[in-house]
Design a protein around this motif. Structure first.
Motif, mmCIF file in Angstrom:
data_model
loop_
_atom_site.group_PDB
_atom_site.id
_atom_site.type_symbol
_atom_site.label_atom_id
_atom_site.label_comp_id
_atom_site.label_asym_id
_atom_site.label_seq_id
_atom_site.Cartn_x
_atom_site.Cartn_y
_atom_site.Cartn_z
ATOM 1 N N ASN A 503 2.817 0.779 -8.981
ATOM 2 C CA ASN A 503 3.510 0.450 -7.728
ATOM 3 C C ASN A 503 4.637 -0.569 -7.926
ATOM 4 N N ASP A 504 4.417 -1.551 -8.831
ATOM 5 C CA ASP A 504 5.470 -2.574 -8.952
ATOM 6 C C ASP A 504 6.686 -2.075 -9.742
ATOM 7 N N ASP A 505 6.651 -0.826 -10.176
ATOM 8 C CA ASP A 505 7.839 -0.246 -10.820
ATOM 9 C C ASP A 505 8.822 0.305 -9.765
#
Ligand code: HEM
Length: 538
Positions: A503-505
């Protein structure tokens, strides 16, 4: 007789005097601006003002931080230190959006847009805008959109079968973007773009759009300078050639579509053996409805749109109505991968519908689907902000007085001609004082009870600013809502979705709309890789 050198000297002297006058004007505007008395962050650069830090931050985040620190109405610095007003005060925003003759799109923004779409309704202002909207509004009414839906729903159901057997990783943004291009082709112009079935690399419109909407990864000063200083519009910038080619492609296709549409409309009216009036047309696409309104004998010639104005609506519909909806649907799927409970609940609701081809009314009767679409458009507004500029002096009323730098409380602000404003679409959609402490979270259930404070947001739809408000509000919102619902209906019934990267990409970056990029590979362009698993038959 004056020699050539004398003429040259006096020409240069006039040019120099004009440049000096403009520079003096610029500093006068800056130093005497009433905004200097408002609170706001210090400027971090003489050249860029606060613009570089805004560019590097995610949309709206910095503005939201400043509002928390300095209050609801602030000023910050744009290029060369020009003051810009930013307010989340609903009374002030209502005043700006409703008074569209005073607060218009800045010339710089209109210049940028007109290079892409020409003089369509997205670009024109004042009386011309009023005339275009008057003729176009009926084509986007509730009844017309219901009829139109039948045309494009068939295409969406058919396209789904082309994904049958899909299992594994799919770049959903480009699939949806080609899907919505096909939909606007059919619904907008009775035209098959075949974007979904043809190779995306060879489909010329598809290529044109990938160019126009690609989120920039670098900040460039040239387009800003060109927008601000008409005399410097010859300066070359990145992507000029590509944008020119893309807009030429759209212009050519627009002219062809207008010709075909006019011929079809005329043929129909001849077959009917009647004069052209409001009831003699069978083609129901947006362009035909617009032509119908424009060519009808009961419209006084002074109120008709010229052919050039009608052609300009083709790229306008394409640009305004295609990537916005595909981006919205992409963010909806993303949000559902992050809230699996909501994805499951939505699928249950959709699978309980006993047809694969629901009508618009059947789609609109599904409460959880409606809540998911509302919540997506609130948290992931595809257009996160827009700009306005005062074209003459005015006084801006405030609902919430602010303390100026002299310590006085003021309940209105003097606005000087030329003053620019950033309209905070996303920031209003997720303002904590309106939506609560969890306002950044995707929670479709919040729509079971809309907070009272949301009713003060001056948006045309859904107590939010996603489609803006006032005379320039989005003309296509009904169309977009039913299209998004139809896409989700089909996809969520057929597949389970998971995010294919951590998700943090995922990060958001704005070009014209707010689209996803991968932090790990921004140069690869906009994308949203998802894993699809076919839903097992029950
Ligand atoms: C989720 C999808 C969409 C979003 C978020 C959206 C958002 C917006 C916003 C914020 C504006 C105002 C821009 C400004 O004045 O600064 C606008 C204007 C406009 N939109 Fe949409 N839009 C969407 C879909 C569509 C569709 C499907 C169409 C057409 C088929 C469309 C056609 C237009 C047009 C023609 C305007 C210019 C209206 C005017 O200035 O009078 N939009 N849209």
């Amino acid at each position: 007789m004056a020699s050539i050198s004398q003429i040259l000297v006096s020409f240069l002297a006039t040019l120099g005097a004009y440049a000096l006058y403009k520079i003096a004007n610029f500093f006068y505007f800056n130093w005497t601006s009433p905004l200097r008395e408002l609170p706001g962050p210090p400027s971090s650069s003489i050249i860029y003002g606060n613009m570089k830090e805004i560019w590097h931050a995610e949309n709206s985040v910095l503005h939201e931080k400043w509002v928390e620190e300095y209050g609801s109405t602030i000023t910050y610095k744009s290029i060369l230190g020009l003051p810009r007003l930013y307010t989340t005060d609903t009374k002030a925003l209502n005043h700006i959006l409703m008074n569209s003759y005073t607060y218009q799109k800045p010339e710089s923004a209109r210049f940028g847009l007109s290079r892409i779409v020409g003089p369509g309704v997205l670009v024109v202002e004042g009386e011309k805008h009023k005339q275009q909207r008057r003729i176009m509004n009926p084509a986007f009414g509730a009844v017309q959109i219901r009829e139109l839906t039948e045309i494009f729903l068939r295409d969406i159901w058919a396209a789904e079968s082309s994904k049958e057997g899909s299992n594994g990783k799919i770049e959903i943004l480009s699939w949806l973007s080609r899907m919505t291009l096909d939909v606007i082709g059919l619904a907008g112009f009775s035209y098959k773009f075949n974007a979904l079935t043809e190779d995306p690399k060879t489909n010329e419109l598809n290529k044109a759009f990938s160019t126009i909407f690609r989120s920039g990864t670098r900040m460039s000063l040239i387009p800003i300078i060109r927008g601000m200083v008409p005399a410097l519009r010859w300066l070359p910038a990145d992507r000029d050639a590509e944008v020119k080619l893309a807009s030429r492609t759209m212009e050519r296709i627009g002219a062809e579509l207008l010709r075909d549409s006019k011929a079809a409309v005329q043929k129909e009216s001849l077959e009917n053996g009647k004069a052209q009036s409001k009831d003699t047309w069978r083609r129901r696409d947006l362009l035909s409805l617009l032509l119908k309104a424009n060519m009808a004998t009961d419209l006084p010639p002074s109120q008709r749109m010229s052919d050039a104005d009608v052609v300009a609506q083709v790229p306008t519909f394409l640009v305004a109505g295609h990537e916005t909806t595909s981006t919205a649907t992409t963010w909806a799927l993303y949000a559902l991968t992050q809230n699996l409970e909501a994805q499951k609940k939505l699928r249950e609701e959709l699978l309980a519908v006993d047809t694969e081809n629901p009508t618009m009314d059947q789609l609109n009767a599904l409460p959880y689907l409606d809540a998911v679409v509302r919540e997506t458009l609130r948290v992931h507004a595809p257009v996160p902000s827009t700009m306005r500029m005062a074209v003459h002096d005015d006084v801006l009323p405030l609902g919430e007085p602010v303390r100026n730098k002299n310590g006085e409380m003021v309940d209105s602000i003097k606005v000087v001609k030329g003053q620019t404003f950033l309209i905070p679409i996303l920031a209003m959609n997720r303002a904590k004082h309106i939506w609560g402490e969890d306002s950044f979270e995707f929670k479709p259930e919040r729509w079971e009870k809309v907070p009272e404070a949301a009713s003060s947001i001056p948006g045309i739809w859904g107590n939010m600013l996603t489609f803006l408000g006032g005379p320039h509000a989005c003309i296509g919102y009904r169309f977009s809502l039913v299209e998004t619902k139809a896409l989700l209906f089909t996809l969520i019934r057929a597949f389970e979705f998971e995010l294919a990267v951590p998700n943090d990409d995922i990060m958001k970056k704005s070009g014209l709309v707010q689209r996803p990029l991968l932090r790990s590979d921004p140069e690869a362009g906009n994308q949203m890789p998802l894993i699809l698993k076919p839903v097992k038959a029950q």
